[in-house]
Design an enzyme around this catalytic site. Structure first.
Site, PDB file in Angstrom:
ATOM      1  N   ASP A   1      51.009  -5.630 133.945  1.00 55.33           N
ATOM      2  CA  ASP A   1      51.661  -5.726 135.250  1.00 55.33           C
ATOM      3  C   ASP A   1      50.742  -5.360 136.395  1.00 55.33           C
ATOM      4  OD1 ASP A   1      51.600  -2.858 134.571  1.00 55.33           O
ATOM      5  OD2 ASP A   1      52.725  -2.649 136.436  1.00 55.33           O
TER       6      ASP A   1
ATOM      7  N   PHE B   1      41.011  -7.239 137.275  1.00 57.62           N
ATOM      8  CA  PHE B   1      42.376  -6.756 137.059  1.00 57.62           C
ATOM      9  C   PHE B   1      43.237  -7.933 136.613  1.00 57.62           C
ATOM     10  CE2 PHE B   1      46.536  -5.050 137.760  1.00 57.62           C
ATOM     11  CZ  PHE B   1      46.376  -3.756 137.309  1.00 57.62           C
ATOM     12  N   VAL B   2      43.814  -7.816 135.426  1.00 59.25           N
ATOM     13  CA  VAL B   2      44.551  -8.941 134.849  1.00 59.25           C
ATOM     14  C   VAL B   2      46.037  -8.620 134.720  1.00 59.25           C
ATOM     15  CG1 VAL B   2      42.589  -9.913 133.614  1.00 59.25           C
ATOM     16  CG2 VAL B   2      43.979  -8.168 132.500  1.00 59.25           C
TER      17      VAL B   2
ATOM     18  N   ASP C   1      48.188  -2.768 125.168  1.00 62.61           N
ATOM     19  CA  ASP C   1      47.848  -4.045 125.800  1.00 62.61           C
ATOM     20  C   ASP C   1      46.357  -4.165 126.068  1.00 62.61           C
ATOM     21  OD1 ASP C   1      47.929  -2.038 127.731  1.00 62.61           O
ATOM     22  OD2 ASP C   1      49.213  -3.120 129.125  1.00 62.61           O
TER      23      ASP C   1
ATOM     24  N   ASP D   1      40.812  -0.048 128.804  1.00 60.85           N
ATOM     25  CA  ASP D   1      40.058  -0.093 130.060  1.00 60.85           C
ATOM     26  C   ASP D   1      39.087   1.086 130.055  1.00 60.85           C
ATOM     27  OD1 ASP D   1      39.253  -0.756 132.630  1.00 60.85           O
ATOM     28  OD2 ASP D   1      40.975   0.119 133.619  1.00 60.85           O
TER      29      ASP D   1
ATOM     30  N   GLY E   1      53.272  -1.805 128.657  1.00 62.54           N
ATOM     31  CA  GLY E   1      52.378  -2.964 128.591  1.00 62.54           C
ATOM     32  C   GLY E   1      52.290  -3.660 127.251  1.00 62.54           C
TER      33      GLY E   1
ATOM     34  N   ARG F   1      54.791  -9.207 134.198  1.00 63.43           N
ATOM     35  CA  ARG F   1      54.699  -8.921 132.760  1.00 63.43           C
ATOM     36  C   ARG F   1      55.184 -10.097 131.914  1.00 63.43           C
ATOM     37  NH1 ARG F   1      53.694  -3.363 132.097  1.00 63.43           N
ATOM     38  NH2 ARG F   1      54.692  -1.987 133.595  1.00 63.43           N
TER      39      ARG F   1
ATOM     40  N   LYS G   1      38.257  -4.480 128.149  1.00 66.88           N
ATOM     41  CA  LYS G   1      37.406  -4.818 129.297  1.00 66.88           C
ATOM     42  C   LYS G   1      35.980  -4.385 129.024  1.00 66.88           C
ATOM     43  CE  LYS G   1      40.625  -4.491 133.069  1.00 66.88           C
ATOM     44  NZ  LYS G   1      40.995  -3.794 134.280  1.00 66.88           N
TER      45      LYS G   1
HETATM   46  P1  IMP Z   1      42.742   3.187 130.385  1.00 68.76           P
HETATM   47  O1  IMP Z   1      43.450   4.495 130.152  1.00 68.76           O
HETATM   48  O2  IMP Z   1      41.879   3.231 131.612  1.00 68.76           O
HETATM   49  O3  IMP Z   1      42.001   2.663 129.185  1.00 68.76           O
HETATM   50  O4  IMP Z   1      43.834   2.145 130.808  1.00 68.76           O
HETATM   51  C1  IMP Z   1      44.739   1.685 129.942  1.00 68.76           C
HETATM   52  C2  IMP Z   1      46.034   1.334 130.628  1.00 68.76           C
HETATM   53  O5  IMP Z   1      45.856   0.951 131.993  1.00 68.76           O
HETATM   54  C3  IMP Z   1      46.606   0.147 129.923  1.00 68.76           C
HETATM   55  O6  IMP Z   1      47.523   0.562 128.949  1.00 68.76           O
HETATM   56  C4  IMP Z   1      47.254  -0.641 131.038  1.00 68.76           C
HETATM   57  O7  IMP Z   1      48.593  -0.260 131.157  1.00 68.76           O
HETATM   58  C5  IMP Z   1      46.523  -0.241 132.296  1.00 68.76           C
HETATM   59  N1  IMP Z   1      45.529  -1.270 132.707  1.00 68.76           N
HETATM   60  C6  IMP Z   1      44.183  -1.214 132.611  1.00 68.76           C
HETATM   61  N2  IMP Z   1      43.590  -2.325 133.083  1.00 68.76           N
HETATM   62  C7  IMP Z   1      44.601  -3.124 133.489  1.00 68.76           C
HETATM   63  C8  IMP Z   1      44.629  -4.461 134.068  1.00 68.76           C
HETATM   64  O8  IMP Z   1      43.614  -5.132 134.285  1.00 68.76           O
HETATM   65  N3  IMP Z   1      45.862  -4.947 134.347  1.00 68.76           N
HETATM   66  C9  IMP Z   1      47.018  -4.251 134.121  1.00 68.76           C
HETATM   67  N4  IMP Z   1      47.025  -3.027 133.563  1.00 68.76           N
HETATM   68  C10 IMP Z   1      45.833  -2.464 133.265  1.00 68.76           C
HETATM   69 MG    MG Z   2      49.848   0.459 129.565  1.00 70.26          MG
END
Ligand code: IMP
Ligand code: MG
Length: 170
Positions: free
Chosen positions: A153, A146-147, A94, A97, A38, A159, A125
Site C-alpha cells: 500500500d 516505492f511499489v 510482502d 526493504d 501487506g 493493496r 529491494k
Molecule cells: P523493512 O522493515 O524496511 O524491511 O520494511 C518492510 C515493510 O515496509 C514491509 O512489510 C512493507 O509493509 C513496507 N514497505 C517497504 N517497502 C515498501 C514499498 O515499496 N511499498 C509498500 N510498502 C513497503
Molecule cells: Mg508490511
C-alpha cells in the site's frame, strides 16, 4: 503507474515457490505466519499452492505511518498469533526493504520455542538492507522504488491491484 510485475508473472512465480516450499518441508506440518497487512494477498495465493499439512497464523507489524514512504518506528502486535511452540514456522511478508521488520519478527518468533523457522518474501529491494537478512524464499528482486499493489500500500490504498506497480506522483 508503471507496472513492474504483471499479475500473470506473480501467479507463475507463486506456483514455483509453492513447489519448492512443498518439497523442502516434505510433508512436515507447517505453520505459515503472515505479516499483516501487506502479506495478505500473497499469503492467500501461496497457501493454495501448498500441498502440505498446514496452519495459518497472523502477526501485525507496521513501520510505515500514513503517507510516509520512509520507515518509521516499528510496531509489533503479536496478540493475533496462535500458539506456535514446537511448530515449523514459515514467516511470510510482502517485501524485504531495510530488514528492520523481518529481523524483529524473527527474533520474536525464535523466543517462542518453535521447531524451525524459514522466511519467504514476495519482493526484495536491491541495495536497501541495512540489517543483513537472507530470506529462504524470494519471489522477485526489484530496484529501489516505492511499489504498490498485490497487498502493498501507499497510505492504505492500492493493496487490491493484481500487479506490482511503481508509485508515481507521491
Ligand atoms: P523493512 O522493515 O524496511 O524491511 O520494511 C518492510 C515493510 O515496509 C514491509 O512489510 C512493507 O509493509 C513496507 N514497505 C517497504 N517497502 C515498501 C514499498 O515499496 N511499498 C509498500 N510498502 C513497503
Ligand atoms: Mg508490511
Amino acid at each position: 503507474m508503471k507496472i513492474l510485475i504483471s499479475a500473470e508473472q506473480i501467479q507463475d512465480r507463486i506456483v514455483d515457490l509453492g513447489r519448492r516450499i512443498a518439497q523442502d518441508y516434505h510433508e512436515r506440518a507447517v505453520t505459515i505466519v503472515g505479516v499483516l497487512t501487506g502479506s495478505l494477498i500473497f499469503l492467500a495465493d501461496l497457501v493454495r499452492q501448498l500441498n502440505l499439512p498446514l496452519r495459518i497464523g497472523l502477526i501485525q507489524a507496521s513501520s510505515y505511518r500514513g503517507a510516509a514512504t520512509e520507515p518509521g518506528e516499528l510496531h509489533l502486535a503479536p496478540e493475533l498469533l496462535p500458539d506456535v511452540r514446537g511448530r515449523h514456522v514459515l514467516l511470510i511478508d510482502d517485501i524485504l526493504d531495510t530488514g528492520q521488520t523481518l529481523s524483529h519478527l524473527v527474533a520474536h518468533l525464535r523466543s517462542l520455542e518453535i521447531a524451525s523457522l524459514r522466511v519467504g518474501v514476495l519482493l526484495r529491494k536491491i541495495g536497501r538492507q541495512n540489517i543483513p537478512f537472507q530470506p529462504d524464499y524470494v519471489g522477485f528482486d526489484i530496484p529501489n522504488a516505492f511499489v504498490v499493489g498485490y497487498g502493498l500500500d501507499y497510505n492504505d490504498e492500492y493493496r487490491h491491484l493484481p500487479y506490482i506497480a511503481e508509485l508515481s506522483n507521491q
